[in-house]
Motif scaffolding. Structure first.
Motif, PDB file in Angstrom:
ATOM      1  N   PHE A 238      24.523  39.937  46.856  1.00  7.27           N
ATOM      2  CA  PHE A 238      25.937  39.610  46.749  1.00  7.27           C
ATOM      3  C   PHE A 238      26.764  40.686  47.436  1.00  7.27           C
ATOM      4  O   PHE A 238      26.549  41.878  47.225  1.00  7.27           O
ATOM      5  N   ALA A 239      27.749  40.274  48.208  1.00  8.28           N
ATOM      6  CA  ALA A 239      28.677  41.206  48.839  1.00  8.28           C
ATOM      7  C   ALA A 239      29.870  41.456  47.922  1.00  8.28           C
ATOM      8  O   ALA A 239      30.329  42.584  47.777  1.00  8.28           O
ATOM      9  N   HIS A 240      30.357  40.374  47.320  1.00  9.43           N
ATOM     10  CA  HIS A 240      31.479  40.511  46.395  1.00  9.43           C
ATOM     11  C   HIS A 240      31.531  39.325  45.436  1.00  9.43           C
ATOM     12  O   HIS A 240      30.947  38.288  45.697  1.00  9.43           O
ATOM     13  N   VAL A 241      32.240  39.540  44.363  1.00 11.07           N
ATOM     14  CA  VAL A 241      32.538  38.504  43.381  1.00 11.07           C
ATOM     15  C   VAL A 241      34.044  38.541  43.198  1.00 11.07           C
ATOM     16  O   VAL A 241      34.635  39.615  43.077  1.00 11.07           O
ATOM     17  N   ALA A 242      34.685  37.377  43.195  1.00 14.40           N
ATOM     18  CA  ALA A 242      36.130  37.310  42.994  1.00 14.40           C
ATOM     19  C   ALA A 242      36.417  36.490  41.742  1.00 14.40           C
ATOM     20  O   ALA A 242      35.915  35.373  41.602  1.00 14.40           O
ATOM     21  N   LEU A 243      37.202  37.057  40.847  1.00 12.56           N
ATOM     22  CA  LEU A 243      37.589  36.387  39.615  1.00 12.56           C
ATOM     23  C   LEU A 243      39.085  36.099  39.667  1.00 12.56           C
ATOM     24  O   LEU A 243      39.879  36.984  40.011  1.00 12.56           O
ATOM     25  N   THR A 244      39.483  34.895  39.338  1.00 11.15           N
ATOM     26  CA  THR A 244      40.893  34.557  39.265  1.00 11.15           C
ATOM     27  C   THR A 244      41.416  34.966  37.895  1.00 11.15           C
ATOM     28  O   THR A 244      40.825  34.615  36.872  1.00 11.15           O
ATOM     29  N   VAL A 245      42.504  35.724  37.886  1.00 11.82           N
ATOM     30  CA  VAL A 245      43.112  36.185  36.640  1.00 11.82           C
ATOM     31  C   VAL A 245      44.553  35.679  36.579  1.00 11.82           C
ATOM     32  O   VAL A 245      45.142  35.332  37.596  1.00 11.82           O
ATOM     33  N   SER A 246      45.105  35.668  35.381  1.00 12.07           N
ATOM     34  CA  SER A 246      46.458  35.140  35.221  1.00 12.07           C
ATOM     35  C   SER A 246      47.531  36.164  35.558  1.00 12.07           C
ATOM     36  O   SER A 246      48.616  35.803  36.009  1.00 12.07           O
ATOM     37  N   ASP A 247      47.249  37.460  35.349  1.00 12.70           N
ATOM     38  CA  ASP A 247      48.271  38.485  35.543  1.00 12.70           C
ATOM     39  C   ASP A 247      47.613  39.806  35.948  1.00 12.70           C
ATOM     40  O   ASP A 247      46.985  40.469  35.124  1.00 12.70           O
ATOM     41  N   LEU A 248      47.778  40.189  37.206  1.00 11.63           N
ATOM     42  CA  LEU A 248      47.185  41.440  37.683  1.00 11.63           C
ATOM     43  C   LEU A 248      47.752  42.649  36.940  1.00 11.63           C
ATOM     44  O   LEU A 248      47.040  43.637  36.751  1.00 11.63           O
ATOM     45  N   ALA A 249      48.986  42.579  36.489  1.00  9.47           N
ATOM     46  CA  ALA A 249      49.587  43.702  35.768  1.00  9.47           C
ATOM     47  C   ALA A 249      48.869  43.967  34.446  1.00  9.47           C
ATOM     48  O   ALA A 249      48.899  45.084  33.935  1.00  9.47           O
ATOM     49  N   VAL A 250      48.207  42.968  33.907  1.00  4.31           N
ATOM     50  CA  VAL A 250      47.414  43.127  32.684  1.00  4.31           C
ATOM     51  C   VAL A 250      45.961  43.425  33.027  1.00  4.31           C
ATOM     52  O   VAL A 250      45.345  44.335  32.471  1.00  4.31           O
ATOM     53  N   SER A 251      45.399  42.665  33.960  1.00  2.00           N
ATOM     54  CA  SER A 251      43.968  42.762  34.256  1.00  2.00           C
ATOM     55  C   SER A 251      43.575  44.034  34.996  1.00  2.00           C
ATOM     56  O   SER A 251      42.537  44.619  34.702  1.00  2.00           O
ATOM     57  N   VAL A 252      44.374  44.469  35.968  1.00  4.51           N
ATOM     58  CA  VAL A 252      43.994  45.658  36.741  1.00  4.51           C
ATOM     59  C   VAL A 252      43.843  46.892  35.843  1.00  4.51           C
ATOM     60  O   VAL A 252      42.810  47.565  35.896  1.00  4.51           O
ATOM     61  N   PRO A 253      44.813  47.211  34.974  1.00  2.97           N
ATOM     62  CA  PRO A 253      44.612  48.380  34.101  1.00  2.97           C
ATOM     63  C   PRO A 253      43.411  48.209  33.158  1.00  2.97           C
ATOM     64  O   PRO A 253      42.704  49.179  32.867  1.00  2.97           O
ATOM     65  N   TRP A 254      43.166  46.993  32.691  1.00  2.00           N
ATOM     66  CA  TRP A 254      42.026  46.743  31.797  1.00  2.00           C
ATOM     67  C   TRP A 254      40.716  47.041  32.518  1.00  2.00           C
ATOM     68  O   TRP A 254      39.853  47.737  31.997  1.00  2.00           O
TER      69      TRP A 254
ATOM     70  N   LEU B  38      32.770  23.562  34.693  1.00  2.00           N
ATOM     71  CA  LEU B  38      32.016  23.781  35.932  1.00  2.00           C
ATOM     72  C   LEU B  38      32.454  25.089  36.573  1.00  2.00           C
ATOM     73  O   LEU B  38      33.622  25.456  36.522  1.00  2.00           O
ATOM     74  N   GLY B  39      31.503  25.778  37.170  1.00  2.00           N
ATOM     75  CA  GLY B  39      31.816  27.036  37.843  1.00  2.00           C
ATOM     76  C   GLY B  39      31.137  28.201  37.168  1.00  2.00           C
ATOM     77  O   GLY B  39      30.015  28.099  36.686  1.00  2.00           O
ATOM     78  N   LEU B  40      31.826  29.280  37.071  1.00  3.89           N
ATOM     79  CA  LEU B  40      31.281  30.519  36.526  1.00  3.89           C
ATOM     80  C   LEU B  40      30.963  30.392  35.042  1.00  3.89           C
ATOM     81  O   LEU B  40      31.760  29.858  34.271  1.00  3.89           O
ATOM     82  N   ASP B  41      29.797  30.874  34.640  1.00  2.00           N
ATOM     83  CA  ASP B  41      29.455  30.965  33.221  1.00  2.00           C
ATOM     84  C   ASP B  41      29.805  32.363  32.726  1.00  2.00           C
ATOM     85  O   ASP B  41      30.533  32.525  31.762  1.00  2.00           O
ATOM     86  N   HIS B  42      29.274  33.387  33.377  1.00  2.00           N
ATOM     87  CA  HIS B  42      29.600  34.771  33.039  1.00  2.00           C
ATOM     88  C   HIS B  42      29.188  35.665  34.198  1.00  2.00           C
ATOM     89  O   HIS B  42      28.462  35.252  35.077  1.00  2.00           O
ATOM     90  N   LEU B  43      29.661  36.892  34.149  1.00  5.71           N
ATOM     91  CA  LEU B  43      29.312  37.899  35.142  1.00  5.71           C
ATOM     92  C   LEU B  43      28.619  39.028  34.410  1.00  5.71           C
ATOM     93  O   LEU B  43      29.151  39.553  33.429  1.00  5.71           O
ATOM     94  N   ALA B  44      27.401  39.380  34.846  1.00  9.67           N
ATOM     95  CA  ALA B  44      26.618  40.426  34.177  1.00  9.67           C
ATOM     96  C   ALA B  44      26.481  41.651  35.072  1.00  9.67           C
ATOM     97  O   ALA B  44      26.223  41.530  36.268  1.00  9.67           O
TER      98      ALA B  44
ATOM     99  N   ALA C 251      33.998  35.681  30.521  1.00 10.56           N
ATOM    100  CA  ALA C 251      32.798  36.203  29.873  1.00 10.56           C
ATOM    101  C   ALA C 251      32.118  37.236  30.771  1.00 10.56           C
ATOM    102  O   ALA C 251      31.761  36.941  31.915  1.00 10.56           O
ATOM    103  N   LEU C 252      31.946  38.443  30.236  1.00  5.32           N
ATOM    104  CA  LEU C 252      31.298  39.546  30.940  1.00  5.32           C
ATOM    105  C   LEU C 252      30.136  40.030  30.093  1.00  5.32           C
ATOM    106  O   LEU C 252      30.101  39.814  28.883  1.00  5.32           O
ATOM    107  N   GLU C 253      29.190  40.703  30.728  1.00 10.53           N
ATOM    108  CA  GLU C 253      28.003  41.174  29.994  1.00 10.53           C
ATOM    109  C   GLU C 253      27.424  42.391  30.688  1.00 10.53           C
ATOM    110  O   GLU C 253      27.432  42.485  31.916  1.00 10.53           O
TER     111      GLU C 253
END
Length: 131
Positions: free
Chosen positions: A7-23, A73-79, A123-125
């Protein structure tokens, strides 16, 4: 036979970068290596080992405004790969320090996992192979 690439990269769609980036910064322990508005979407990209993890946000928001659900359909989780169960234990302690809820370490014949979710419920693992 041609060897299948990693894998070169994984892209996740998030609702708000202002919340997700610091997390994700707190989780990963470093900031994005790239942050740009491409026009169709804005992304912040983290270097995680030899792979890039991108967080994408779209100007119109997420479709339907829903939270992530692995039963669609789509992503189940990222490990994320851990070397062994002791590394999982260290990550369990780190998640506790960060106040991130998790399901504890689950042992199975195929390996051990430590599941948790990001602010959008993705979902992350942390996962280690069997001993």
């Amino acid at each position: 036979m041609l060897e299948f690439p990693t894998f070169a990269h994984v892209a996740l769609t998030v609702s708000d970068l202002a919340v997700s980036v610091p997390w994700y910064e707190r989780l990963i322990g470093s900031g994005p290596v790239l942050d740009e508005d491409t026009g169709p979407f804005h992304h912040s990209v983290f270097a995680v080992g030899g792979t890039l993890l991108g967080l994408h946000a779209f100007p119109g928001g997420v479709a339907g405004g829903d939270r992530f659900d692995e039963r669609r359909l789509g992503l189940d989780h990222l490990a994320f790969q851990c070397a062994d169960r002791s590394e999982l234990e260290r990550w369990r302690h780190r998640l506790d320090e960060l106040g991130i809820e998790h399901g504890g370490i689950v042992d199975a014949h195929y390996g051990c996992g430590l599941s948790f979710r990001d602010p959008d419920n993705i979902a992350l693992e942390f996962f280690s192979p069997p001993a």
